[in-house]
Write a protein that holds these residues in place. Structure first.
Motif, PDB file in Angstrom:
ATOM      1  N   THR A 131       0.829  -1.209   0.000  1.00 41.63           N
ATOM      2  CA  THR A 131       0.000   0.000   0.000  1.00 41.63           C
ATOM      3  C   THR A 131       0.861   1.255   0.000  1.00 41.63           C
ATOM      4  OG1 THR A 131      -1.452  -1.282   1.420  1.00 41.63           O
ATOM      5  CG2 THR A 131      -2.011   1.026   1.074  1.00 41.63           C
ATOM      6  N   LEU A 132       1.904   1.272   0.826  1.00 42.52           N
ATOM      7  CA  LEU A 132       2.732   2.472   0.933  1.00 42.52           C
ATOM      8  C   LEU A 132       3.492   2.735  -0.363  1.00 42.52           C
ATOM      9  CD1 LEU A 132       4.086   2.011   4.547  1.00 42.52           C
ATOM     10  CD2 LEU A 132       2.553   3.795   3.749  1.00 42.52           C
ATOM     11  N   GLU A 133       3.814   1.657  -1.071  1.00 41.78           N
ATOM     12  CA  GLU A 133       4.524   1.798  -2.342  1.00 41.78           C
ATOM     13  C   GLU A 133       3.705   2.611  -3.330  1.00 41.78           C
ATOM     14  OE1 GLU A 133       7.384   1.056  -2.946  1.00 41.78           O
ATOM     15  OE2 GLU A 133       7.588   0.852  -5.106  1.00 41.78           O
ATOM     16  N   ARG A 134       2.345   2.419  -3.262  1.00 42.37           N
ATOM     17  CA  ARG A 134       1.482   3.097  -4.225  1.00 42.37           C
ATOM     18  C   ARG A 134       1.101   4.506  -3.767  1.00 42.37           C
ATOM     19  NH1 ARG A 134      -3.337  -0.202  -4.385  1.00 42.37           N
ATOM     20  NH2 ARG A 134      -2.415  -1.687  -2.939  1.00 42.37           N
ATOM     21  N   GLY A 146      -3.908  -1.322   3.599  1.00 41.70           N
ATOM     22  CA  GLY A 146      -2.776  -2.190   3.950  1.00 41.70           C
ATOM     23  C   GLY A 146      -2.812  -2.577   5.408  1.00 41.70           C
ATOM     24  N   ILE A 147      -3.164  -1.612   6.266  1.00 39.15           N
ATOM     25  CA  ILE A 147      -3.218  -1.905   7.703  1.00 39.15           C
ATOM     26  C   ILE A 147      -4.277  -2.964   7.968  1.00 39.15           C
ATOM     27  CG2 ILE A 147      -3.779  -0.960   9.963  1.00 39.15           C
ATOM     28  CD1 ILE A 147      -2.617   1.659   9.103  1.00 39.15           C
ATOM     29  N   VAL A 148      -5.445  -2.793   7.314  1.00 33.57           N
ATOM     30  CA  VAL A 148      -6.519  -3.762   7.553  1.00 33.57           C
ATOM     31  C   VAL A 148      -6.096  -5.153   7.080  1.00 33.57           C
ATOM     32  CG1 VAL A 148      -8.866  -4.364   6.922  1.00 33.57           C
ATOM     33  CG2 VAL A 148      -8.321  -2.027   7.470  1.00 33.57           C
ATOM     34  N   SER A 149      -5.496  -5.234   5.893  1.00 30.13           N
ATOM     35  CA  SER A 149      -5.045  -6.546   5.401  1.00 30.13           C
ATOM     36  C   SER A 149      -4.021  -7.152   6.332  1.00 30.13           C
ATOM     37  CB  SER A 149      -4.408  -6.416   4.012  1.00 30.13           C
ATOM     38  OG  SER A 149      -5.296  -5.858   3.118  1.00 30.13           O
ATOM     39  N   GLY A 150      -3.053  -6.336   6.736  1.00 34.05           N
ATOM     40  CA  GLY A 150      -2.007  -6.856   7.606  1.00 34.05           C
ATOM     41  C   GLY A 150      -2.570  -7.339   8.928  1.00 34.05           C
ATOM     42  N   VAL A 151      -3.501  -6.546   9.496  1.00 34.68           N
ATOM     43  CA  VAL A 151      -4.083  -6.936  10.782  1.00 34.68           C
ATOM     44  C   VAL A 151      -4.824  -8.264  10.657  1.00 34.68           C
ATOM     45  CG1 VAL A 151      -5.928  -6.342  12.381  1.00 34.68           C
ATOM     46  CG2 VAL A 151      -4.193  -4.672  11.841  1.00 34.68           C
ATOM     47  N   ILE A 152      -5.599  -8.408   9.571  1.00 42.41           N
ATOM     48  CA  ILE A 152      -6.327  -9.669   9.398  1.00 42.41           C
ATOM     49  C   ILE A 152      -5.363 -10.831   9.217  1.00 42.41           C
ATOM     50  CG2 ILE A 152      -7.837 -10.941   7.833  1.00 42.41           C
ATOM     51  CD1 ILE A 152      -9.440  -8.489   7.426  1.00 42.41           C
ATOM     52  N   ILE A 207      -1.865  12.042   6.946  1.00 43.49           N
ATOM     53  CA  ILE A 207      -1.860  11.700   5.525  1.00 43.49           C
ATOM     54  C   ILE A 207      -1.476  10.244   5.309  1.00 43.49           C
ATOM     55  CG2 ILE A 207      -0.968  12.296   3.266  1.00 43.49           C
ATOM     56  CD1 ILE A 207      -2.315  14.630   4.515  1.00 43.49           C
ATOM     57  N   VAL A 208      -0.312   9.850   5.851  1.00 38.89           N
ATOM     58  CA  VAL A 208       0.213   8.529   5.513  1.00 38.89           C
ATOM     59  C   VAL A 208      -0.645   7.423   6.108  1.00 38.89           C
ATOM     60  CG1 VAL A 208       2.187   7.016   5.691  1.00 38.89           C
ATOM     61  CG2 VAL A 208       2.542   9.448   5.362  1.00 38.89           C
ATOM     62  N   VAL A 209      -0.920   7.529   7.400  1.00 38.57           N
ATOM     63  CA  VAL A 209      -1.645   6.428   8.051  1.00 38.57           C
ATOM     64  C   VAL A 209      -3.043   6.247   7.462  1.00 38.57           C
ATOM     65  CG1 VAL A 209      -2.570   5.605  10.231  1.00 38.57           C
ATOM     66  CG2 VAL A 209      -0.289   6.540  10.160  1.00 38.57           C
ATOM     67  N   PRO A 210      -3.841   7.326   7.265  1.00 34.19           N
ATOM     68  CA  PRO A 210      -5.162   7.085   6.666  1.00 34.19           C
ATOM     69  C   PRO A 210      -5.087   6.507   5.266  1.00 34.19           C
ATOM     70  CG  PRO A 210      -5.113   9.213   7.728  1.00 34.19           C
ATOM     71  CD  PRO A 210      -3.710   8.703   7.738  1.00 34.19           C
ATOM     72  N   LEU A 211      -4.097   6.974   4.469  1.00 27.56           N
ATOM     73  CA  LEU A 211      -3.997   6.431   3.116  1.00 27.56           C
ATOM     74  C   LEU A 211      -3.513   4.987   3.123  1.00 27.56           C
ATOM     75  CD1 LEU A 211      -2.586   9.425   1.051  1.00 27.56           C
ATOM     76  CD2 LEU A 211      -4.826   8.353   0.889  1.00 27.56           C
ATOM     77  N   TYR A 239       1.223  13.904  -2.281  1.00 26.84           N
ATOM     78  CA  TYR A 239       0.432  14.243  -1.093  1.00 26.84           C
ATOM     79  C   TYR A 239       1.332  14.709   0.044  1.00 26.84           C
ATOM     80  CZ  TYR A 239      -3.717  12.012  -3.091  1.00 26.84           C
ATOM     81  OH  TYR A 239      -4.778  11.668  -3.867  1.00 26.84           O
ATOM     82  N   LEU A 240       2.463  13.963   0.217  1.00 22.52           N
ATOM     83  CA  LEU A 240       3.360  14.312   1.315  1.00 22.52           C
ATOM     84  C   LEU A 240       3.992  15.678   1.082  1.00 22.52           C
ATOM     85  CD1 LEU A 240       5.132  10.856   1.680  1.00 22.52           C
ATOM     86  CD2 LEU A 240       3.203  11.728   2.971  1.00 22.52           C
ATOM     87  N   GLU A 241       4.396  15.904  -0.179  1.00 28.38           N
ATOM     88  CA  GLU A 241       5.009  17.198  -0.480  1.00 28.38           C
ATOM     89  C   GLU A 241       4.010  18.320  -0.242  1.00 28.38           C
ATOM     90  OE1 GLU A 241       7.780  15.362  -4.022  1.00 28.38           O
ATOM     91  OE2 GLU A 241       6.361  16.988  -4.458  1.00 28.38           O
ATOM     92  N   ALA A 242       2.764  18.097  -0.677  1.00 31.61           N
ATOM     93  CA  ALA A 242       1.734  19.128  -0.494  1.00 31.61           C
ATOM     94  C   ALA A 242       1.534  19.409   0.979  1.00 31.61           C
ATOM     95  CB  ALA A 242       0.436  18.651  -1.139  1.00 31.61           C
ATOM     96  N   SER A 243       1.466  18.349   1.763  1.00 32.05           N
ATOM     97  CA  SER A 243       1.226  18.521   3.189  1.00 32.05           C
ATOM     98  C   SER A 243       2.373  19.300   3.838  1.00 32.05           C
ATOM     99  CB  SER A 243       1.073  17.140   3.847  1.00 32.05           C
ATOM    100  OG  SER A 243       1.259  17.248   5.223  1.00 32.05           O
ATOM    101  N   LEU A 244       3.606  18.953   3.481  1.00 30.51           N
ATOM    102  CA  LEU A 244       4.745  19.666   4.073  1.00 30.51           C
ATOM    103  C   LEU A 244       4.780  21.114   3.598  1.00 30.51           C
ATOM    104  CD1 LEU A 244       7.413  16.849   3.715  1.00 30.51           C
ATOM    105  CD2 LEU A 244       6.449  17.699   5.839  1.00 30.51           C
ATOM    106  N   ASP A 245       4.420  21.335   2.329  1.00 30.29           N
ATOM    107  CA  ASP A 245       4.393  22.697   1.819  1.00 30.29           C
ATOM    108  C   ASP A 245       3.368  23.540   2.541  1.00 30.29           C
ATOM    109  OD1 ASP A 245       5.052  21.937  -1.694  1.00 30.29           O
ATOM    110  OD2 ASP A 245       6.363  22.374   0.007  1.00 30.29           O
TER     111      ASP A 245
END
Lengths: 361, 297
Positions: free
Chosen positions: B190-193, B224-230, B216-220, B198-204
């Motif tokens: 998930t993080l790869e995609r 992946g988090i849900v799949s990993g947890v399951i 930004i990162v965790v909600p996006l 978004y990160l640049e915009a947020s920092l800007d």
């Protein structure tokens, strides 16, 4: 344009087809031929406990009789029973313990033995020829017997050597330094500690035994599934409940260890050789059992694995220090206080539920 | 092709091998066990299918319910720890320079190539009283002792090794160790995609690094988090090997009880009923997940 078909390639093509035909024929016939030759050379499939045979016994058998041995291992009677539940997956000789012989007989999974094919049964000690769990030895032949007791490290228990189950369950002197087995054997020894028969089917008595264990739980470091002797020799625990042979095998590696059968009495067990019904090669199975019962073979195995041997003729081949070692061959008084477990499904259910209660507490 | 109807032969050619395998080696045995859960033992090996619910009622006995709850708690704790450890690892791998990524992924996947039993025994060698963790701590302790003695301040008391084995903590450590790749890989996918824009915009826009991470990162990364947890929670719920080898006298989990029903206690109907209660819980969790994620499609 004329079709050019070189003579050579045509010959090659047909001989390639012939080669394929030939090899397919051989491939289908060969396995059938294998089965037909079982009666002579052949193969016997043995299913035994781990480290429970001599180092060269299997090769010696193959040399003596020309029968190959396929030797598989199991870790507990339950595993053996689970494998045989739905029918024999192809074993010729199995090594169940006394109460599992009864269970397998009740489940009709064992072949009655042909004593005529096992003449070496005359080598056995008279005490083992007609046990309660298998009258007349219809289905089983004794392999080794023994006790369950307490292995301990002498230097760590100086002055407070364990002598009775009371030292483990009734006091906290070994708190955090002892391990017990993790099957219903612990319920049985708790019953012995309370002075009751380990074959009791009274729910109140079994609950009382479970309560003894629950009270002792804060002092127990681990419930070890047959690895108590590894914990003992690694120094994780100083006192452990284990089979006598397991402790004796680690005693050869570490002089600081010792074994004792507790005063209140303990479990007396016997491992046997049986032939499950539906095996591929019963003749070879009988031959294997007969070979093991030979005095020299049985004695050699006993000298290596250090379990007490039920074979009177084999005693000549067991070194004297083993024969006189009370840890291997307990005294008559000790044996009198021990009991043999009898199979009974209802009683086993009560003990299993009690064990779950103990482990969950 | 647009839909499978346009190329039915190709569709069935691709589906059949996997589908047959699923039916023959998964659905059929599972249904057999399901049918056993409605049966009764008659004799040492036979099971009579009587349609009885007695096994389910016995499986919901307070004794077993308390063990269920304990297993749920340990699985949840282990999953949480795996998530906390796995998220930074997945972040590190997805932000690594492209030539290092395959190597880092290989390092994460490498434990899979070792047998589970051997990995668990390896944990024993690491955690026990005379294990590597305690060796390391003892070395540090002796070093500190020598330093203090050299400075003439005095000696430290004798080193007491930590009991890291034969308790619930060891079981959690074991579960985390064994199932960490299951958490890292979906998170990495998930993080790869994740669009770096978004990160640049947020920092800007003035958010700090931590605010960016949290908002930004965790909600996006949620899928992946849900799949990993399951993928971690469900196997951890049914584990019996790790608790058997690493656990203490109290660490009996529902997996151990089920294993005992199928082996020592020879009570397959009860074991089947308990296994299916676990399965119903799993289905419940998956249903909950698809219900919560219904807006995300």
């Amino acid at each position: 344009m004329p079709r050019y078909r070189p003579l050579r390639s045509r010959k090659f093509a047909s001989s390639r087809r012939r080669f394929l035909e030939g090899s397919l024929t051989v491939a289908t016939v060969l396995p059938a031929m294998n089965r037909m030759s079982f009666a002579q050379g052949g193969q016997v499939n043995v299913y035994n406990w781990d480290t429970y045979i001599g180092e060269t016994t299997v090769e010696d058998f193959t040399e003596a009789t020309g029968t190959d041995v396929r030797y598989d291992l199991f870790a507990s009677n339950d595993e053996l029973f689970a494998k045989l539940r739905e029918g024999n997956p192809g074993y010729d000789v199995i090594f169940p313990s006394n109460d599992f012989v009864e269970r397998l007989v009740a489940a009709e999974r064992l072949l009655p033995l042909d004593h005529g094919m096992i003449p070496n049964m005359s080598n056995l000690d008279a005490a083992f020829t007609d046990p309660e769990f298998d009258p007349g030895r219809t289905y089983s032949v004794p392999y080794f017997w023994g006790t369950i007791g307490v292995g301990y490290r002498k230097s760590a228990t100086e002055g407070q050597e364990p002598k009775a189950w009371a030292d483990l369950f009734g006091s906290d002197q070994y708190s955090g330094r002892m391990s017990l087995l993790n099957d219903s054997d612990v319920i049985e020894v708790a019953l012995k500690y309370l002075g009751l028969s380990l074959n009791s089917s009274d729910p109140a008595e079994i609950d009382a035994a479970a309560d003894v264990l629950i009270k002792a739980k804060p002092h127990i470091k681990a419930f070890a599934p047959d690895t108590g002797q590894d914990l003992l020799i690694a120094g994780e625990v100083d006192v452990c409940m284990e089979w006598n042979g397991d402790i004796l095998q680690v005693m050869t590696e570490d002089d600081d260890l010792a074994y004792v059968v507790p005063e209140e009495g303990s479990i007396l067990w016997e491992d046997t050789m049986c032939i499950p019904s539906g095996g591929p090669n019963p003749e070879a199975a009988h031959a294997f059992i007969n070979y093991i019962l030979e005095a020299e073979v049985h004695g050699q195995i006993a000298a290596e694995i250090k379990y007490p041997c039920p074979n009177a003729a084999a005693l000549d081949f067991i070194p004297e220090e083993d024969r006189n070692n009370p840890s291997i061959y307990p005294s008559k008084e000790t044996l009198e206080r021990c009991e043999v477990a009898v199979y009974d499904q209802a009683k086993d259910d009560l003990k299993e539920k009690a064990l779950t209660r103990v482990l969950a507490a | 092709m647009e839909t499978w109807r346009q190329q039915p032969l190709v569709f069935w050619a691709f589906l059949l091998p996997g589908g047959l395998w699923l039916v023959l080696f998964f659905l059929v045995p599972l249904s057999l066990i399901w049918i056993f859960s409605f049966g009764e033992r008659s004799g040492p090996v036979d099971i009579l299918i009587t349609g009885t619910l007695a096994n389910y009622i016995e499986a919901l006995d307070p004794l077993y319910l308390s063990i269920f709850l304990k297993s749920l708690w340990i699985a949840a704790a282990a999953t949480a720890v795996t998530l906390i450890i796995g998220f930074p690892v997945a972040l590190a791998v997805s932000f690594a320079p492209p030539r290092l990524k395959p190597i880092l992924l290989l390092l994460v996947i490498l434990p899979f190539w070792t047998n589970l039993l051997i990995r668990t025994y390896a944990m024993i060698a690491v955690l026990r009283t005379r294990g590597y963790v305690n060796f390391g701590l003892e070395a540090l302790w002796d070093g500190a002792d020598a330093a203090l003695a050299g400075l003439g301040i005095g000696a430290l008391p004798r080193f007491q090794p930590l009991t890291l084995l034969y308790n619930d903590a060891a079981v959690v450590i074991g579960i985390v160790y064994v199932y960490l790749p299951f958490m890292v890989l979906p998170l990495y996918a998930t993080l790869e995609r994740l669009d770096r824009a978004y990160l640049e915009a947020s920092l800007d826009l003035g958010a700090g690094q931590i605010r960016t991470m949290a908002s930004i990162v965790v909600p996006l990364a949620k899928p992946g988090i849900v799949s990993g947890v399951i993928l971690v929670f469900i196997p951890a719920l049914g584990t019996f090997l790790i608790s058997d080898l690493l656990g203490g006298p109290d660490s009996q989990l529902i997996g151990n009880v089920i294993e005992r029903q199928f082996k020592a206690a020879n009570n397959w109907p009860l074991g089947a009923a308990m296994s299916f209660i676990l399965l119903y819980i799993t289905f419940g969790i998956l249903a909950l997940r698809s219900y919560l994620g219904r807006d995300d499609v």
